[in-house]
Design a protein around this motif. Structure first.
Motif, PDB file in Angstrom:
ATOM      1  N   VAL A 185      35.209 -16.983 -24.598  1.00  0.00           N
ATOM      2  CA  VAL A 185      34.420 -17.034 -25.827  1.00  0.00           C
ATOM      3  C   VAL A 185      33.102 -17.765 -25.607  1.00  0.00           C
ATOM      4  N   VAL A 186      33.173 -18.943 -25.048  1.00  0.00           N
ATOM      5  CA  VAL A 186      31.982 -19.795 -24.958  1.00  0.00           C
ATOM      6  C   VAL A 186      30.955 -19.228 -23.993  1.00  0.00           C
ATOM      7  N   SER A 187      31.390 -18.762 -22.832  1.00  0.00           N
ATOM      8  CA  SER A 187      30.433 -18.282 -21.831  1.00  0.00           C
ATOM      9  C   SER A 187      29.740 -16.997 -22.267  1.00  0.00           C
ATOM     10  N   GLY A 188      30.403 -16.220 -23.116  1.00  0.00           N
ATOM     11  CA  GLY A 188      29.815 -14.943 -23.529  1.00  0.00           C
ATOM     12  C   GLY A 188      29.234 -14.930 -24.926  1.00  0.00           C
ATOM     13  N   ALA A 189      29.210 -16.074 -25.596  1.00  0.00           N
ATOM     14  CA  ALA A 189      28.797 -16.117 -27.004  1.00  0.00           C
ATOM     15  C   ALA A 189      27.348 -15.687 -27.200  1.00  0.00           C
ATOM     16  N   ARG A 190      27.172 -14.736 -28.117  1.00  0.00           N
ATOM     17  CA  ARG A 190      25.836 -14.246 -28.480  1.00  0.00           C
ATOM     18  C   ARG A 190      25.715 -14.229 -29.998  1.00  0.00           C
ATOM     19  N   PRO A 191      24.506 -14.362 -30.538  1.00  0.00           N
ATOM     20  CA  PRO A 191      24.341 -14.262 -31.983  1.00  0.00           C
ATOM     21  C   PRO A 191      24.868 -12.930 -32.513  1.00  0.00           C
ATOM     22  N   GLY A 192      25.641 -12.996 -33.591  1.00  0.00           N
ATOM     23  CA  GLY A 192      26.174 -11.789 -34.206  1.00  0.00           C
ATOM     24  C   GLY A 192      27.501 -11.330 -33.661  1.00  0.00           C
TER      25      GLY A 192
END
Length: 241
Positions: A185-192
Motif C-alpha cells: 500500500v505505502v510504496s505504491g500509494a498515488r492520489p485517487g
C-alpha cells in the motif's frame, strides 16, 4: 426497495436480447469511459480511499473501526448482506462514524444469473436500509469480476460498480505477512487510489496490524482518507447509459 430499480425480469420482456452476450467483457477502458465502473480517480489531491470487503465481522471490524477513529480516517465498507443482518450494531457504528457502506451481495456467490444477482443486491439493500435508513449507492462484485451482465444488472439496480486500483490489491486475504501488506500500500500509494482490504472472510489479524502502520505512514506523506463518494466528488464522472 430502492427507487427506480428496474426488474431484470421486466428487462428481458422488453429487451429479450439484452443478455445474449452477457459474458462479454469489453475491458476496463470501455467500462471506465461510461462512468459506471470505477477503479480509481484521477486527481492531483492526495486523497486515498480505503475499502474493506466481506464484513462485518464481530472481531476484526471493531478493530478496524477503532484504528480509523483514532486517526480520523474515513473508509468504505462493502458488506455482505447476511453478515450485516447478523451484526447490525456494526453497520450502525460504521454509519454513525461517517464511513460509507456499499453492497457486496447477500451470500457472496461467485456464480449467478442476472436474476440471482439482482436478488442478492436487493436483499442486501434492504438489510442496509433497515439498519441505517439509507440505500447504498455502490456495489463491489465478488472477486472483482465484471462483464456486461454484471455491470448492466448493477446499473439497472441503481448502482455504480466500484473495483479497486490494480496496484492496490493488498492480497490480505492470503495472509502474506504484515510487512508485505504495508509495503504494497505505502510504496505504491498515488492520489485517487482505491485500496482493497478485507475485514472478514477469515483471519484478518494481519490486515488489522498492517492498518496500524499504513495509516500513520500515509498521513505522514500528506494523504487524507476519504470515502468513495468523497473521492468522486473531487472529480465528478458523468454516467452514460
Amino acid at each position: 426497495m430502492k427507487p427506480f430499480v428496474l426488474s431484470i425480469g421486466m428487462l428481458f420482456i422488453f429487451f429479450p436480447n439484452m443478455f445474449d452476450s452477457f459474458e462479454v467483457n469489453k475491458g476496463r477502458d470501455f467500462y471506465e469511459s461510461t462512468g459506471n465502473v470505477i477503479w480509481d480517480i484521477p486527481t492531483e489531491e492526495k486523497l486515498i480511499a480505503l475499502t474493506f470487503d466481506d464484513g462485518p465481522h464481530p472481531i476484526y471490524t471493531p478493530q478496524v473501526l477503532n484504528i480509523l477513529r483514532e486517526h480520523g480516517a474515513k473508509a468504505t465498507f462493502f458488506v455482505v448482506g447476511e453478515n450485516a443482518k447478523k451484526f447490525p450494531g456494526l453497520i450502525e457504528r460504521e454509519s454513525a462514524e461517517g464511513h460509507e457502506i456499499g453492497n457486496h451481495t447477500y451470500t457472496h456467490p461467485y456464480e449467478f444469473t442476472p436474476e440471482q444477482l439482482q436478488d442478492e443486491l436487493i436483499r442486501t439493500d434492504e438489510v442496509i436500509y433497515n439498519i441505517t435508513g439509507n440505500y447504498p449507492s455502490y456495489y463491489r462484485p465478488v472477486g472483482g469480476s465484471y462483464d456486461d451482465m454484471i455491470v448492466s444488472t448493477a446499473v439497472h439496480s441503481g448502482f455504480r460498480v466500484v473495483l479497486w486500483s490494480w496496484h492496490q490489491d493488498t492480497g490480505d486475504w492470503k495472509r502474506p505477512g504484515v510487512d508485505k501488506i504495508v509495503n504494497k500500500v505505502v510504496s505504491g500509494a498515488r492520489p485517487g487510489d482505491v485500496v482493497l482490504f478485507h475485514d472478514a472472510g477469515g483471519n484478518r489479524s494481519q490486515t488489522v496490524a498492517a492498518l496500524k502502520k499504513i495509516i500513520p505512514a500515509l498521513k505522514e506523506e500528506g494523504f487524507t482518507f476519504v470515502t468513495i463518494s468523497e473521492l468522486l466528488e473531487r472529480n465528478a464522472i458523468e454516467v452514460t447509459e
